[in-house]
Design a protein around this motif. Sequence first.
Motif, PDB file in Angstrom:
ATOM      1  N   GLU A   1     -40.296  43.581  13.846  1.00 14.35           N
ATOM      2  CA  GLU A   1     -40.495  42.112  14.040  1.00 14.35           C
ATOM      3  C   GLU A   1     -40.225  41.612  15.523  1.00 14.35           C
ATOM      4  N   ALA A   2     -41.072  40.868  16.206  1.00 12.29           N
ATOM      5  CA  ALA A   2     -40.676  40.452  17.602  1.00 12.29           C
ATOM      6  C   ALA A   2     -39.603  39.584  17.720  1.00 12.29           C
ATOM      7  N   GLN A   3     -39.033  39.814  18.921  1.00  8.04           N
ATOM      8  CA  GLN A   3     -37.687  39.187  18.918  1.00  8.04           C
ATOM      9  C   GLN A   3     -37.825  37.560  19.343  1.00  8.04           C
ATOM     10  N   ASP A   4     -36.977  36.647  19.206  1.00  9.98           N
ATOM     11  CA  ASP A   4     -37.268  35.501  19.805  1.00  9.98           C
ATOM     12  C   ASP A   4     -36.737  35.214  21.118  1.00  9.98           C
ATOM     13  N   ALA A   5     -37.580  35.235  21.999  1.00  8.88           N
ATOM     14  CA  ALA A   5     -37.255  35.127  23.444  1.00  8.88           C
ATOM     15  C   ALA A   5     -36.387  33.961  23.727  1.00  8.88           C
ATOM     16  N   SER A   6     -36.644  32.807  23.219  1.00  5.38           N
ATOM     17  CA  SER A   6     -35.799  31.763  23.574  1.00  5.38           C
ATOM     18  C   SER A   6     -34.308  31.805  23.262  1.00  5.38           C
ATOM     19  N   ALA A   7     -33.991  32.853  22.641  1.00  5.50           N
ATOM     20  CA  ALA A   7     -32.454  33.059  21.915  1.00  5.50           C
ATOM     21  C   ALA A   7     -31.806  34.250  22.890  1.00  5.50           C
ATOM     22  N   MET A   8     -32.582  34.578  23.710  1.00  9.20           N
ATOM     23  CA  MET A   8     -31.948  35.887  24.808  1.00  9.20           C
ATOM     24  C   MET A   8     -30.839  35.351  25.537  1.00  9.20           C
ATOM     25  N   THR A   9     -29.931  36.395  25.703  1.00 13.62           N
ATOM     26  CA  THR A   9     -28.761  36.201  26.520  1.00 13.62           C
ATOM     27  C   THR A   9     -28.584  37.504  27.423  1.00 13.62           C
ATOM     28  N   LEU A  10     -28.479  37.369  28.550  1.00 14.96           N
ATOM     29  CA  LEU A  10     -28.543  38.640  29.668  1.00 14.96           C
ATOM     30  C   LEU A  10     -27.094  39.610  29.639  1.00 14.96           C
ATOM     31  N   ALA A  11     -27.094  40.669  29.483  1.00 15.49           N
ATOM     32  CA  ALA A  11     -25.791  41.326  29.300  1.00 15.49           C
ATOM     33  C   ALA A  11     -25.852  42.285  30.864  1.00 15.49           C
ATOM     34  N   ARG A  12     -25.682  41.551  31.931  1.00 17.39           N
ATOM     35  CA  ARG A  12     -25.981  42.526  33.097  1.00 17.39           C
ATOM     36  C   ARG A  12     -24.703  43.269  33.330  1.00 17.39           C
ATOM     37  N   LEU A  13     -25.115  44.252  34.287  1.00 19.75           N
ATOM     38  CA  LEU A  13     -24.100  45.326  34.792  1.00 19.75           C
ATOM     39  C   LEU A  13     -22.960  44.671  35.253  1.00 19.75           C
ATOM     40  N   LEU A  14     -21.734  45.274  34.920  1.00 15.12           N
ATOM     41  CA  LEU A  14     -20.314  44.703  35.072  1.00 15.12           C
ATOM     42  C   LEU A  14     -20.151  45.078  36.598  1.00 15.12           C
ATOM     43  N   THR A  15     -19.384  44.269  37.387  1.00 13.38           N
ATOM     44  CA  THR A  15     -19.065  44.460  38.748  1.00 13.38           C
ATOM     45  C   THR A  15     -17.416  44.393  38.775  1.00 13.38           C
ATOM     46  N   LYS A  16     -16.668  44.824  39.616  1.00 13.18           N
ATOM     47  CA  LYS A  16     -15.259  44.646  39.722  1.00 13.18           C
ATOM     48  C   LYS A  16     -14.894  43.184  39.547  1.00 13.18           C
ATOM     49  N   GLU A  17     -15.691  42.406  40.355  1.00  7.63           N
ATOM     50  CA  GLU A  17     -15.171  41.039  40.248  1.00  7.63           C
ATOM     51  C   GLU A  17     -15.018  40.360  38.848  1.00  7.63           C
ATOM     52  N   ASP A  18     -16.051  40.958  38.021  1.00  7.91           N
ATOM     53  CA  ASP A  18     -16.032  40.473  36.671  1.00  7.91           C
ATOM     54  C   ASP A  18     -14.567  40.471  36.150  1.00  7.91           C
ATOM     55  N   GLY A  19     -13.796  41.318  36.541  1.00 11.78           N
ATOM     56  CA  GLY A  19     -12.384  41.238  35.816  1.00 11.78           C
ATOM     57  C   GLY A  19     -11.361  40.415  36.482  1.00 11.78           C
ATOM     58  N   PHE A  20     -11.796  39.528  37.459  1.00  9.82           N
ATOM     59  CA  PHE A  20     -10.864  38.548  37.946  1.00  9.82           C
ATOM     60  C   PHE A  20     -10.701  37.469  37.208  1.00  9.82           C
ATOM     61  N   VAL A  21      -9.682  37.257  36.463  1.00 11.33           N
ATOM     62  CA  VAL A  21      -9.368  36.158  35.390  1.00 11.33           C
ATOM     63  C   VAL A  21      -8.877  34.963  36.198  1.00 11.33           C
ATOM     64  N   ASP A  22      -8.988  33.698  35.655  1.00 10.74           N
ATOM     65  CA  ASP A  22      -8.619  32.646  36.263  1.00 10.74           C
ATOM     66  C   ASP A  22      -7.659  31.863  35.327  1.00 10.74           C
ATOM     67  N   PRO A  23      -6.203  31.740  35.432  1.00  9.66           N
ATOM     68  CA  PRO A  23      -5.591  31.023  34.496  1.00  9.66           C
ATOM     69  C   PRO A  23      -5.813  29.689  34.274  1.00  9.66           C
ATOM     70  N   ALA A  24      -6.744  29.094  35.097  1.00  8.07           N
ATOM     71  CA  ALA A  24      -7.044  27.733  34.881  1.00  8.07           C
ATOM     72  C   ALA A  24      -8.272  27.596  33.874  1.00  8.07           C
ATOM     73  N   TRP A  25      -8.484  28.442  33.412  1.00  7.96           N
ATOM     74  CA  TRP A  25      -9.590  28.600  32.118  1.00  7.96           C
ATOM     75  C   TRP A  25      -8.721  28.591  31.062  1.00  7.96           C
ATOM     76  N   SER A  26      -9.123  28.438  29.716  1.00  9.32           N
ATOM     77  CA  SER A  26      -8.558  28.303  28.552  1.00  9.32           C
ATOM     78  C   SER A  26      -7.545  29.866  28.142  1.00  9.32           C
ATOM     79  N   ALA A  27      -6.722  29.620  27.476  1.00  6.68           N
ATOM     80  CA  ALA A  27      -6.117  30.663  27.016  1.00  6.68           C
ATOM     81  C   ALA A  27      -6.984  31.690  26.154  1.00  6.68           C
ATOM     82  N   GLN A  28      -7.872  31.141  25.649  1.00  8.88           N
ATOM     83  CA  GLN A  28      -8.796  32.068  24.676  1.00  8.88           C
ATOM     84  C   GLN A  28      -9.843  32.649  25.789  1.00  8.88           C
ATOM     85  N   GLN A  29     -10.229  31.935  26.680  1.00  4.36           N
ATOM     86  CA  GLN A  29     -11.036  32.747  27.670  1.00  4.36           C
ATOM     87  C   GLN A  29     -10.706  33.706  28.441  1.00  4.36           C
TER      88      GLN A  29
END
Length: 323
Positions: free
Chosen positions: A193-221
């Motif tokens: 069955e064809a995918q619903d393209a409108s529901a797509m999210t992109l899982a881009r390649l990770l970079t080192k900077e993706d690991g930089f967390v910000d305590p100003a985010w919520s604890a859950q984030q």
Amino acid sequence: MTKPRALFFGTPQFAVPCLDALCDVADVVRVISQPDRPAGRGLAEQAPPVKQRALERGIPVMQPTKVRPPELAAELKALDVELALVVAYGRILPKGLLEAPRRGCVNVHGSLLPRWRGAAPIQWAVAEGDAETGVCLMEMDQGLDTGPVFARAATPIGPDETAGELGPRLSAMGAELVRAALPRWLAGELRAEAQDASAMTLARLLTKEDGFVDPAWSAQQVHDRARGMHPWPGASAMLVEPGRAPVRVKMHRTRVLDREGVHGAPGTIVATGANGIEIACGTGRLALLELQLEGRKKLGAAEFLAGRRLAEGTRLVREGKEP
């Protein structure tokens, strides 16, 4: 009944159980994997896990450095196979390779498509706090994980589960789905069955900077990002202590203590003790349970605190920001 002839494209450990599963339901005549790469402290050439498993099974292995030359497609087409199974191969296959098997190529993808198309679906599902994920079997086309899906299996993501823990679970689920669904697809019992393209999210390649967390985010984030970036690139922030130079700290294991409320300026260490190192976030409070200072070994919070008393006013700040 004679097993269909098949190819297998794959490289990392994630793909190994699916190779074993394909061998159960098909005659795998060739495995295509990425070239050997330097690895370890000595940077010696090391064969990828899929190649190692294929050689154990006595299956010939090809490791092309490029996948677009027409000669490669012609060589694979000459093998006269029914299908190819592609699992974390690491390269986008051109039209010639996709069409080399008579029935085309099938991909085992580590998400519930169309959510998280792309290179790092497992990591982003965890990092974005998804409650559920899974695996899909998809008929491949020339798009980025855009082909129609003919089988899927779902699983909850544990509230403290890391991407490193989830990956092997999805790998095993993918292998079972190959055994259960691929023969039915070949027999015409399953329709894609064809995918619903409108529901797509992109899982881009990770970079080192993706690991930089910000305590100003919520604890859950913060917690979700730390789980999603484990083991690579790892979640990190800068530890700023009065009278000491700032130092990077990796956050190997965290836990949400409180999802709401304001407990101090974001990043402030508000308590240490049985709960670990407690950090005020933009909203809520987070416990740091396992951590690693740059250049040091990983420690549990109690062991860390036994060797380093954190002065009043110590805080965590996002890497790249002025302390």
